[in-house]
Design a protein around this motif. Structure first.
Motif, PDB file in Angstrom:
ATOM      1  N   GLU A   1      -6.637  -0.874  -4.579  1.00  0.00           N
ATOM      2  CA  GLU A   1      -7.011  -0.690  -3.176  1.00  0.00           C
ATOM      3  C   GLU A   1      -6.767  -1.954  -2.359  1.00  0.00           C
ATOM      4  OE1 GLU A   1     -11.026   0.718  -2.151  1.00  0.00           O
ATOM      5  OE2 GLU A   1     -10.552   2.369  -3.518  1.00  0.00           O
ATOM      6  N   LYS A   2      -7.110  -3.104  -2.970  1.00  0.00           N
ATOM      7  CA  LYS A   2      -6.907  -4.379  -2.259  1.00  0.00           C
ATOM      8  C   LYS A   2      -5.421  -4.646  -2.034  1.00  0.00           C
ATOM      9  CE  LYS A   2     -11.010  -6.764  -3.948  1.00  0.00           C
ATOM     10  NZ  LYS A   2     -11.495  -7.791  -4.872  1.00  0.00           N
TER      11      LYS A   2
ATOM     12  N   VAL B   1      -2.992  -2.364  -1.778  1.00  0.00           N
ATOM     13  CA  VAL B   1      -2.482  -1.438  -0.751  1.00  0.00           C
ATOM     14  C   VAL B   1      -2.898  -1.942   0.636  1.00  0.00           C
ATOM     15  CG1 VAL B   1      -2.631   0.934   0.136  1.00  0.00           C
ATOM     16  CG2 VAL B   1      -2.499   0.530  -2.329  1.00  0.00           C
ATOM     17  N   SER B   2      -4.131  -2.425   0.716  1.00  0.00           N
ATOM     18  CA  SER B   2      -4.632  -2.890   2.004  1.00  0.00           C
ATOM     19  C   SER B   2      -3.883  -4.155   2.458  1.00  0.00           C
ATOM     20  CB  SER B   2      -6.142  -3.101   1.869  1.00  0.00           C
ATOM     21  OG  SER B   2      -6.572  -4.125   2.662  1.00  0.00           O
TER      22      SER B   2
ATOM     23  N   CYS C   1      -0.873  -4.952   1.632  1.00  0.00           N
ATOM     24  CA  CYS C   1       0.505  -4.546   1.951  1.00  0.00           C
ATOM     25  C   CYS C   1       0.605  -4.076   3.394  1.00  0.00           C
ATOM     26  CB  CYS C   1       0.966  -3.425   1.016  1.00  0.00           C
ATOM     27  SG  CYS C   1       1.488  -4.076  -0.562  1.00  0.00           S
ATOM     28  N   LYS C   2      -0.420  -3.358   3.847  1.00  0.00           N
ATOM     29  CA  LYS C   2      -0.387  -2.877   5.228  1.00  0.00           C
ATOM     30  C   LYS C   2      -0.706  -4.024   6.189  1.00  0.00           C
ATOM     31  CE  LYS C   2      -1.943   0.186   8.610  1.00  0.00           C
ATOM     32  NZ  LYS C   2      -2.878   1.136   9.110  1.00  0.00           N
ATOM     33  N   ARG C   3      -1.780  -4.766   5.879  1.00  0.00           N
ATOM     34  CA  ARG C   3      -2.275  -5.812   6.781  1.00  0.00           C
ATOM     35  C   ARG C   3      -1.230  -6.898   7.037  1.00  0.00           C
ATOM     36  NH1 ARG C   3      -5.274  -9.739   4.568  1.00  0.00           N
ATOM     37  NH2 ARG C   3      -5.810  -8.423   2.806  1.00  0.00           N
TER      38      ARG C   3
ATOM     39  N   TYR D   1       4.201   0.232   4.858  1.00  0.00           N
ATOM     40  CA  TYR D   1       3.397   1.133   5.689  1.00  0.00           C
ATOM     41  C   TYR D   1       3.681   2.582   5.278  1.00  0.00           C
ATOM     42  CZ  TYR D   1       4.317  -2.893   8.827  1.00  0.00           C
ATOM     43  OH  TYR D   1       4.505  -4.133   9.361  1.00  0.00           O
TER      44      TYR D   1
END
Ligand code: GAP
Length: 524
Positions: A13-14, A16-17, A19-21, A26
């Motif tokens: 989860e961290k 993936v987060s 990667c977006k941030r 995306y």
């Protein structure tokens, strides 16, 4: 020995987060709720992907005399994929949940045991529905859960959509003991439909034909890059004067209408492959498969995936693709489990023989030295570009406690990407943005290095914060132009900068003129 069953969803989860941030990856069409199974690479992700592809190409094509490249079309002639067996057989077994309508891959359902509650139908006043349904209850689950689920199922058929399922009476309840069954949805216990084959290829229409089934208008988005290599084998052979053994390499998009895209980019519907078809004499096929396996494992180590996290699965008889006599899967310990990165398959002469048979044109190789004509065999190392990027990001992600010069501890997020694949190779900072000379020199370093690698200029915030921002995106080197660079404190340090290393956080003084050779050495 690593535990192949180990998973760490919180870590995933961290990642993936982050990667977006920070602009790695995306969701495609996020603005409209997302296109399932499709991903867009942001400014940093595209750099990692390009670095990976360029290194793969350099190592497998440019640095070898026995491999040449190809860039085939994505739209593929129906006849090609009929000959290869994809039109008839490139499918996965699929079933649907009778209650939620979720679509599941039948071969990925974990076997379950428990008691199945069967029903023949339901009634409500004058109304009735006559249809078989069942719910699986695992040990310890209340039998009323089965009844509640069954009523929800039958309520779908009632003309009054606002009716509460509780108002229904169930008909003909009976039970059976179930051992290792895959007939029920693990999420809600509902019965599934029988499995049926679902072809994974995306079919499309070419040109302006109005007839959807006009065979001349049907084309497919390729499900693997390999087929254009096979169909162009003769052209490449005739135009490049290669002698067996030799390979043809290709990097490009492939498309599969996966039933269950999942695990971030791991199983996508649009993805990129990096494939080599290495043509050889039949007697060399098995030996070359073993040699390619070793070569590919070395490649992964060279981009920063440690050997102990790579596992080789010798795919047993009966589980290999129909064309393969030997297949090794190279697997990696992702946070969601140990999963396939690449397949190294001995495809025999299956594909070339099929294309010769279906096209009616000879695709044989003539060996000058033995005066023999034969259809070459082929060994195929087939890697997933997106999966490798994902493995790199998962392996790189670290959180650690660090203490600053004032003794304050903080959490540092650092992407320990290998310098070869890191999106930004060096960040350049003037210590003070108001110091014109520091800014001028920094900009000059940026220009000089930028001709050879991706660099980034940053003058905002304290230097410590600028370091942290770069750590989080995996920049291996930070270069700070300070007062010593200007020779103001020690004339001997004039024209030197601070070179700070991401992983150790150590700093050293380096002459500006030495920066380029030092960095090139690290990133190539
Ligand atoms: N030409 C052989 C071939 O395509 P494959 O095992 O189906 O073999 C090769 O695919 C590699 O392509 C896999 O090891 C994986 O890395 C990647 N790949 C396959 N399907 C994928 C998907 N749906 N999403 C992302 N990568 C995929």
């Amino acid at each position: 020995m690593a535990d192949k069953e180990y998973t760490d969803p919180e870590r995933m989860e961290k990642i993936v987060s982050l990667c977006k941030r920070r602009g790695f990856i995306y969701q495609s069409a996020e603005l409209y709720g997302g296109l399932n199974g499709c991903w867009d690479y942001g400014p940093l992700g595209v750099e990692v992907k390009r670095n990976l592809k360029e290194y793969w190409w350099r190592r497998n094509v440019q640095e070898r005399e026995d491999i040449v490249g190809l860039d085939g079309s994505i739209l593929t002639h129906q006849a090609v994929l009929t000959a290869s067996g994809h039109v008839g057989g490139f499918s996965d077994p699929m079933c649907d949940c009778l209650l939620s309508k979720a679509r599941l891959r039948a071969d990925q359902i974990e076997p379950q045991s428990g008691v199945a509650y069967h029903y023949n139908g339901a009634t409500e006043g004058e109304w009735s529905v006559d249809r078989e349904f069942a719910v699986l209850l695992r040990e310890g689950q209340d039998e009323n859960k089965a009844r509640k689920t069954a009523k929800q199922f039958y309520a779908q058929f009632h003309p009054d959509k606002s009716l509460s399922p509780k108002a229904l009476e169930l008909v003909g309840e009976s039970t059976t003991e179930e051992e290792g069954t895959t007939r029920f949805n693990p999420e809600n216990g509902s019965l599934l439909t029988e499995a049926r084959e679902f072809n994974l290829m995306f079919r499309t229409q070419m040109g302006a034909s109005s007839n959807e089934d006009d065979p001349n208008a049907v084309a497919y988005l390729r499900p693997e890059t390999a087929q254009s290599i096979f169909t162009q084998f003769k052209n490449v052979l005739d135009t490049s004067r290669m002698k067996i053994p030799f390979g043809i390499a290709q990097i490009g998009k492939a498309f599969r209408n996966e039933i269950n895209p999942r695990n971030f980019t791991f199983r996508s519907r649009e993805f990129e492959q990096m494939e080599i078809e290495y043509f050889c004499r039949p007697e060399d096929g098995l030996r070359l498969t073993d040699e390619w396996l070793e070569d590919r494992l070395t490649f992964y180590e060279q981009i920063g995936l440690p050997r102990e996290k790579l596992h080789v699965l010798d795919v047993p008889d009966g589980e290999r693709a129909h064309y393969s006599k030997k297949t090794y899967d190279i697997e990696f310990d992702f946070p969601f489990g140990c999963q396939e990165l690449e397949g190294v398959a001995y495809r025999t002469d299956y594909d070339l023989s099929k294309h010769q048979e279906h096209s009616g044109k000879p695709i044989e190789y003539f060996d000058e030295s033995t005066k023999e004509k034969f259809i070459p065999h082929v060994v195929e190392p087939s890697a997933g570009c997106d999966r490798t990027v994902l493995a790199l990001l998962c392996e790189a992600f670290h959180e650690e406690e660090v203490t600053d010069a004032k003794g304050k501890t903080e959490l540092r997020t650092v992407m320990r990407l290998h310098p070869r694949v890191a999106p930004i190779k060096a960040a350049i900072f003037p210590l003070l943005k108001k110091n014109e000379e520091q800014v001028r020199i920094s900009r000059e370093i940026q220009r000089n290095l930028g001709r050879f690698m991706n660099v980034f200029y940053d003058e905002t915030g304290a230097v410590g914060r600028r370091y942290r921002r770069q750590d989080e995106v995996g920049t291996p080197f930070c270069i700070t132009v300070d007062f010593e660079t200007l020779g103001e404190e020690d004339p001997e340090l004039k024209d030197t900068v601070t070179l700070r290393h991401r992983d150790s956080m150590e700093q050293e003084r380096v002459a500006i003129n030495d920066l380029l050779p030092r960095l090139l050495d690290e990133i190539q």
